[in-house]
Design a protein around this motif. Structure first.
Motif, PDB file in Angstrom:
ATOM      1  N   ARG A 167     -32.003   9.077 -32.385  1.00  0.00           N
ATOM      2  CA  ARG A 167     -33.216   8.904 -31.592  1.00  0.00           C
ATOM      3  C   ARG A 167     -33.522  10.111 -30.715  1.00  0.00           C
ATOM      4  NH1 ARG A 167     -32.772   2.601 -29.407  1.00  0.00           N
ATOM      5  NH2 ARG A 167     -32.661   1.622 -31.498  1.00  0.00           N
ATOM      6  N   GLN A 168     -32.491  10.830 -30.329  1.00  0.00           N
ATOM      7  CA  GLN A 168     -32.700  11.992 -29.475  1.00  0.00           C
ATOM      8  C   GLN A 168     -33.511  13.072 -30.181  1.00  0.00           C
ATOM      9  OE1 GLN A 168     -29.047  13.735 -28.082  1.00  0.00           O
ATOM     10  NE2 GLN A 168     -29.973  14.478 -26.178  1.00  0.00           N
ATOM     11  N   LEU A 169     -33.572  12.998 -31.491  1.00  0.00           N
ATOM     12  CA  LEU A 169     -34.293  13.993 -32.284  1.00  0.00           C
ATOM     13  C   LEU A 169     -35.709  13.563 -32.618  1.00  0.00           C
ATOM     14  CD1 LEU A 169     -31.460  15.032 -34.777  1.00  0.00           C
ATOM     15  CD2 LEU A 169     -32.074  16.089 -32.597  1.00  0.00           C
ATOM     16  N   HIS A 170     -36.140  12.421 -32.089  1.00  0.00           N
ATOM     17  CA  HIS A 170     -37.489  11.931 -32.373  1.00  0.00           C
ATOM     18  C   HIS A 170     -38.505  12.635 -31.480  1.00  0.00           C
ATOM     19  CE1 HIS A 170     -35.857   7.885 -34.150  1.00  0.00           C
ATOM     20  NE2 HIS A 170     -35.429   8.959 -34.793  1.00  0.00           N
ATOM     21  N   THR A 171     -38.671  13.922 -31.708  1.00  0.00           N
ATOM     22  CA  THR A 171     -39.626  14.713 -30.938  1.00  0.00           C
ATOM     23  C   THR A 171     -40.772  15.167 -31.849  1.00  0.00           C
ATOM     24  OG1 THR A 171     -38.474  16.795 -31.390  1.00  0.00           O
ATOM     25  CG2 THR A 171     -37.767  15.535 -29.446  1.00  0.00           C
ATOM     26  N   SER A 172     -41.814  15.712 -31.233  1.00  0.00           N
ATOM     27  CA  SER A 172     -42.976  16.160 -32.006  1.00  0.00           C
ATOM     28  C   SER A 172     -42.604  17.270 -32.986  1.00  0.00           C
ATOM     29  CB  SER A 172     -44.072  16.647 -31.046  1.00  0.00           C
ATOM     30  OG  SER A 172     -44.477  15.606 -30.169  1.00  0.00           O
ATOM     31  N   THR A 173     -41.848  18.247 -32.510  1.00  0.00           N
ATOM     32  CA  THR A 173     -41.456  19.354 -33.378  1.00  0.00           C
ATOM     33  C   THR A 173     -40.593  18.881 -34.531  1.00  0.00           C
ATOM     34  OG1 THR A 173     -41.520  20.882 -31.508  1.00  0.00           O
ATOM     35  CG2 THR A 173     -40.301  21.586 -33.459  1.00  0.00           C
ATOM     36  N   ASN A 174     -39.665  17.978 -34.254  1.00  0.00           N
ATOM     37  CA  ASN A 174     -38.773  17.488 -35.307  1.00  0.00           C
ATOM     38  C   ASN A 174     -39.504  16.617 -36.324  1.00  0.00           C
ATOM     39  OD1 ASN A 174     -36.575  18.826 -34.255  1.00  0.00           O
ATOM     40  ND2 ASN A 174     -35.852  17.075 -33.069  1.00  0.00           N
ATOM     41  N   LEU A 175     -40.610  15.993 -35.932  1.00  0.00           N
ATOM     42  CA  LEU A 175     -41.423  15.254 -36.905  1.00  0.00           C
ATOM     43  C   LEU A 175     -42.009  16.203 -37.942  1.00  0.00           C
ATOM     44  CD1 LEU A 175     -43.334  12.660 -34.677  1.00  0.00           C
ATOM     45  CD2 LEU A 175     -41.481  12.215 -36.298  1.00  0.00           C
ATOM     46  N   LEU A 176     -42.373  17.399 -37.510  1.00  0.00           N
ATOM     47  CA  LEU A 176     -42.867  18.403 -38.449  1.00  0.00           C
ATOM     48  C   LEU A 176     -41.747  18.888 -39.363  1.00  0.00           C
ATOM     49  CD1 LEU A 176     -45.123  20.498 -36.042  1.00  0.00           C
ATOM     50  CD2 LEU A 176     -45.843  18.756 -37.675  1.00  0.00           C
ATOM     51  N   LEU A 177     -40.564  19.071 -38.787  1.00  0.00           N
ATOM     52  CA  LEU A 177     -39.411  19.448 -39.604  1.00  0.00           C
ATOM     53  C   LEU A 177     -39.090  18.354 -40.615  1.00  0.00           C
ATOM     54  CD1 LEU A 177     -36.990  21.037 -36.967  1.00  0.00           C
ATOM     55  CD2 LEU A 177     -38.450  22.216 -38.612  1.00  0.00           C
ATOM     56  N   LEU A 178     -39.257  17.096 -40.209  1.00  0.00           N
ATOM     57  CA  LEU A 178     -39.009  15.963 -41.106  1.00  0.00           C
ATOM     58  C   LEU A 178     -39.983  15.974 -42.276  1.00  0.00           C
ATOM     59  CD1 LEU A 178     -37.618  13.285 -41.798  1.00  0.00           C
ATOM     60  CD2 LEU A 178     -39.231  12.150 -40.257  1.00  0.00           C
ATOM     61  N   SER A 179     -41.262  16.207 -41.988  1.00  0.00           N
ATOM     62  CA  SER A 179     -42.266  16.266 -43.045  1.00  0.00           C
ATOM     63  C   SER A 179     -41.980  17.418 -44.001  1.00  0.00           C
ATOM     64  CB  SER A 179     -43.662  16.422 -42.439  1.00  0.00           C
ATOM     65  OG  SER A 179     -44.653  16.514 -43.439  1.00  0.00           O
ATOM     66  N   LEU A 180     -41.590  18.570 -43.459  1.00  0.00           N
ATOM     67  CA  LEU A 180     -41.239  19.714 -44.290  1.00  0.00           C
ATOM     68  C   LEU A 180     -40.037  19.392 -45.165  1.00  0.00           C
ATOM     69  CD1 LEU A 180     -41.577  22.721 -45.044  1.00  0.00           C
ATOM     70  CD2 LEU A 180     -40.057  23.257 -43.133  1.00  0.00           C
ATOM     71  N   ALA A 181     -39.047  18.733 -44.595  1.00  0.00           N
ATOM     72  CA  ALA A 181     -37.844  18.387 -45.355  1.00  0.00           C
ATOM     73  C   ALA A 181     -38.156  17.392 -46.470  1.00  0.00           C
ATOM     74  CB  ALA A 181     -36.786  17.807 -44.412  1.00  0.00           C
TER      75      ALA A 181
END
Length: 340
Positions: free
Chosen positions: A71-85
């Motif tokens: 949950r600590q990684l549920h940030t705006s920037t990491n959502l973009l990294l998630l989509s890229l991944a």
């Protein structure tokens, strides 16, 4: 037997154009030449692409699991990294295995499967490029407008941007391949070939020139602001007479920022420029030719490098990999683990 099956299929499923297609088959099949690769070359292609495909799937899956679970990684920037991944994960899971089949002299999965493969290829690769543009915008706002970042870039806005990016990607792929989807195999010169037709000029502008221009402009602006901030900090350090002890740290910070941004842009250009260079050779792209196969492989390899560039530079990712490898995520309340 294969030709007889094709003849019966056309006669029953497309009787109005049976005579035309059979005539084309006779004429074109007579001049169709299969290029058989040496066994050693084919073996190298199989092993190399299989390893890259597996590595792409594993690396991007680690990024996906890390960001979704903790949950600590549920940030705006990491959502973009998630989509890229996710887009890069699909490249390794779906696109690369089918590309391996294209190393064979004859495409034996049919014309519809060929078109469907290219359709998925367009979606995943273009989605990956779109996500890189969104990440560039995110970094631009974070560094160039830090006081307004929390209000301009929210999780809700990021989710909407990601969703819109995927929708536009699917729409773009449909429009580019409309003729191929309407009549699969219409551009094949002989049976057993996987050939598509696209508007090379439009594709070059929309899927390469515009996004790469945006990425370069944004990253150059970010780099300029980062260097300016570092120089201001160095001036402040000099004012308080601590320049000698901290100048090295500031210089290292500048070099690190330059190195990371340089890797991002150079790797993207190295992987994408050759593949889009073949767009100038003509509108038809023969998917199984050795030259095109190498260029497409470079694009796919970028999907393998993305988690390295965007994730391995973050210390939290290395910690997440250790927790996943140790099966710590299976423990209760593991999602609350401090990974920062």
């Amino acid at each position: 037997m294969v030709l007889i099956s094709v003849d019966r299929y056309v006669a029953i499923c497309d009787p109005l154009r049976y005579s035309t297609k059979v005539t084309q088959m006779k004429l074109l099949n007579a001049s169709c030449k299969r290029i058989t690769r040496p066994r050693s070359e084919a073996l190298i292609i199989y092993i190399l692409m299989s390893c890259v495909s597996l590595l792409t799937v594993v690396l991007n899956l680690l990024v996906i699991v890390s960001i979704i679970h903790f949950r600590q990684l549920h940030t705006s920037t990491n959502l973009l990294l998630l989509s890229l991944a996710v887009s890069d994960f699909l490249v390794g899971l779906i696109v690369m295995p089918f590309q391996i089949l294209l190393t064979e002299p004859c495409w034996f999965l049919g014309e519809l499967t060929c078109t469907a493969f290219v359709f998925v290829l367009y979606i995943t690769v273009c989605a990956s490029v779109g996500n890189m543009v969104l990440i560039s915008v995110d970094r631009y706002v974070a560094i160039c407008e830090p006081l307004h970042y929390s209000t301009k870039v929210t999780r809700t806005k990021v989710k909407l941007c990601v969703l819109l990016s995927w929708v536009l990607t699917v729409f773009y792929a449909f429009m580019m391949l409309y003729g191929n989807l309407e009549d699969p195999g219409r551009f094949n010169s002989c049976y057993g070939e996987c050939l598509i037709n696209v508007n090379a000029a439009v594709d070059l502008v929309i899927s390469f020139i515009l996004p790469i221009s945006a990425i370069i402009v944004l990253y150059v602006r970010v780099f300029v602001v980062a260097v300016s901030q570092a120089r201001s900090m160095r001036s402040h350090i000099a004012a308080i007479k601590l320049q000698r002890s901290l100048t090295v740290t500031v210089q290292r910070s500048e070099l690190k920022a330059a190195r990371i941004l340089g890797v991002v842009v150079v790797v993207f250009l190295m992987c994408y420029c050759p593949s889009y260079g073949i767009s100038f050779s003509g509108p038809a792209i023969k998917m199984s030719s050795s030259t095109n196969l190498f260029f497409f492989f470079l694009v796919y390899f970028n999907s393998c490098l993305n988690p390295v560039i965007y994730a391995f530079f973050y210390p939290w990712f290395r910690k997440c990999v250790k927790l996943i490898a140790m099966l710590h995520i299976l423990q209760p309340q593991s999602c609350l683990t401090n990974v920062m």
